[in-house]
Write an enzyme that holds these catalytic residues in place. Structure first.
Site, short mmCIF file in Angstrom:
data_model
loop_
_atom_site.label_atom_id
_atom_site.label_comp_id
_atom_site.label_asym_id
_atom_site.label_seq_id
_atom_site.Cartn_x
_atom_site.Cartn_y
_atom_site.Cartn_z
N GLY A 58 64.12 53.32 58.59
CA GLY A 58 63.92 53.45 57.16
C GLY A 58 65.18 53.16 56.37
O GLY A 58 65.13 52.57 55.28
N THR A 59 66.33 53.54 56.91
CA THR A 59 67.60 53.25 56.25
C THR A 59 67.83 51.75 56.14
O THR A 59 68.25 51.24 55.10
CB THR A 59 68.76 53.91 57.03
N GLN A 90 59.41 60.30 52.61
CA GLN A 90 58.89 61.65 52.77
C GLN A 90 57.41 61.77 52.44
O GLN A 90 56.74 62.66 52.96
CB GLN A 90 59.68 62.63 51.89
N SER A 118 59.67 55.28 56.69
CA SER A 118 60.31 55.54 57.97
C SER A 118 59.33 56.26 58.89
O SER A 118 58.85 57.35 58.55
CB SER A 118 61.57 56.38 57.76
N ALA A 119 59.05 55.67 60.06
CA ALA A 119 57.98 56.16 60.92
C ALA A 119 58.22 57.56 61.44
O ALA A 119 57.27 58.34 61.60
CB ALA A 119 57.77 55.19 62.08
N HIS A 120 59.47 57.92 61.75
CA HIS A 120 59.69 59.23 62.35
C HIS A 120 59.47 60.38 61.37
O HIS A 120 59.45 61.55 61.76
CB HIS A 120 61.08 59.32 62.98
N CYS A 122 77.56 74.46 53.27
CA CYS A 122 78.10 75.14 54.44
C CYS A 122 77.60 74.54 55.75
O CYS A 122 78.08 74.89 56.82
CB CYS A 122 77.72 76.62 54.40
#
Length: 464
Positions: free
Chosen positions: A69-70, A177, A194-196, A324
């Protein structure tokens, strides 16, 4: 062990596993070849492209598969900017885009381009009118995610797309998403996924470019995927990605209630119960216009990394946008843009099939875990309200990370009278976000930030 981080990577869907194994046997050959093994592979690739295009809402010849996807985001932005370089080198985007978009924009700026970042409200959504105000005559491309990856807020894509169309500017939508839950409405020009994120295998992304959009692929040219994604196609993974996308869509719509409705009810329960059982907590993101499976909340006086480790010790896998837990020790740019609390941030994103009993157990465990972490950090049990002498207080929290500066502020606010101030000296970037958020939650006045010898001085006036 309950896995509640589907927004990072959803578990491999059973349909994806079946399709992957079948394609390993049938789709190993080069789909560009004319012999029978190649033809068989080509049939599988074409079928996967048609299925994915149908889910996206575009023509098969408008969609290509990428290695992630990136990669799809990088290729989409670079190609659109290059294709419209005669228009100008300006780009518009929201302040809460995914890091893949932000990294591409940074490279664009380093190469001499410009951009305008559109702010969001406390819910995390852009105002369409404000987005329209960022469009200029030299704007080559606009970017807007369909839904936020950290807080789940859905963006007004259809409204922004219409405004972009009126201005003659193509809109790229990062739908990573949301794509598993349904197609993206509106007249977008480019779309990535993005498939994952929807239960497909990792290493498969998709890029859709509508016909008529000026697009010039960047980098060395390739013969495959219309020259937009060079390299040999990972055909088994592509087949599995397309098959699982169709499967999760069917489950989301489903018969009767559907999985989307069921998960939304579980998230609604988390949103309400967390606010009831955990004191000093802020549930962030739009309560209505949001993804069905995702909820994010931030806890005052809590070290986010410790909180996540403790939840993991109790068997729950969750994630965080808190500074954090960031390798850069910087506050989440999403939470910062929203102006909400970042410390003690927890993101819960439920995968398909999450059991109600697991959610109930999480809600039973969470209050005790938060209380233990707060006690370990010496956080106040409740807001001080005792009478105070007439003086102001300076708190030196230099060199101390979140949430310590806010804890120290809470400890001493009762030592000053109403109308007096507490000044917190801090060099932790998160204090710039968390101290104003604490003031809003505690109904105290945040006066502002002043320069200090080291870090900054944050001034708070006691109102009650």
């Amino acid at each position: 062990m309950p896995y509640f981080d589907a927004a990072s990577a959803a578990p491999l869907h059973p349909v994806a596993r079946q399709a992957l194994l079948a394609a390993l046997d049938e789709g190993w050959a080069d789909p560009a070849r004319l012999y029978r093994e190649g033809r068989r592979a080509r049939l599988l690739l074409d079928a996967a492209r048609e299925a994915a295009a149908d889910a996206v809402g575009c023509r098969p010849d408008e969609l290509v598969f990428t290695s992630s996807g990136t990669t799809a985001v990088h290729a989409g932005i670079a190609g659109a900017l290059s294709g419209r370089r005669r228009v100008g080198r300006h780009l518009a985007l929201s302040a809460v885009e995914h890091s893949s978009v932000l990294h591409t924009v940074a490279a664009h700026e380093a190469a001499g381009g410009s951009f305008t970042e559109v702010p969001v409200g406390r819910s995390g959504a852009v105002d369409p009118a404000a987005y329209a105000g960022a469009l200029r005559p030299d704007t080559a491309l606009a970017c807007l995610q369909s839904a936020n990856h950290e807080v789940g807020t859905e963006q007004p894509v259809a409204e922004v797309a219409a405004l972009c169309a009126d201005a003659g500017v193509p809109l790229l939508v990062d739908a990573a998403q949301s794509l598993g839950w349904g197609p993206v409405a509106g007249g977008w020009s480019l779309l990535t996924g993005s498939a994952h994120k929807w239960g497909g295998p990792a290493g498969v992304g998709l890029l859709a470019v509508r016909k008529g959009v000026r697009f010039a692929p960047q980098g060395p040219a390739g013969e495959r995927e219309s020259g937009r994604a060079p390299g040999f196609e990972n055909l088994p993974a592509i087949v599995a990605a397309a098959a699982s996308l169709r499967a999760v869509r069917d489950e989301a719509a489903g018969e009767a209630a559907g999985e989307a409705v069921r998960l939304r009810a579980l998230v609604d329960r988390i949103r309400s119960v967390v606010a009831e059982r955990v004191g000093d907590v802020e549930v962030v993101g739009d309560p209505e216009r949001r993804l069905p499976h995702l909820v994010t909340f931030s806890c005052l006086y809590v070290d986010g990394e410790t909180l996540l480790h403790e939840l993991d010790r109790h068997g729950f896998s969750v994630s965080s946008g808190s500074s954090c837990t960031s390798s850069t020790l910087e506050p989440s740019h999403v939470l910062k843009a929203m102006g909400v609390l970042s410390e003690g941030n927890v993101r819960v994103s439920l995968p398909v099939g999450t059991a109600e009993a697991d959610v109930d157990r999480f809600l039973e465990v969470l209050p005790g875990v938060v209380a233990e972490v707060r006690e370990r950090l010496g956080a106040p049990v409740s807001a001080p309200s005792s009478p105070a002498p007439a003086r102001s207080v300076v708190v030196d929290a230099l060199g101390r990370r979140c949430p310590i500066p806010v804890i120290e502020l809470a400890k001493v606010i009762g030592e000053v009278p109403v109308g007096a101030t507490v000044t917190v000296l801090a060099d932790d970037e998160a204090a710039r976000l968390d101290i104003p958020a604490w003031c809003e939650m505690r109904e105290q006045e945040y006066v502002g930030e002043e320069p200090a010898d080291r870090g900054s001085a944050y001034v708070v006036r006691r109102l009650s």
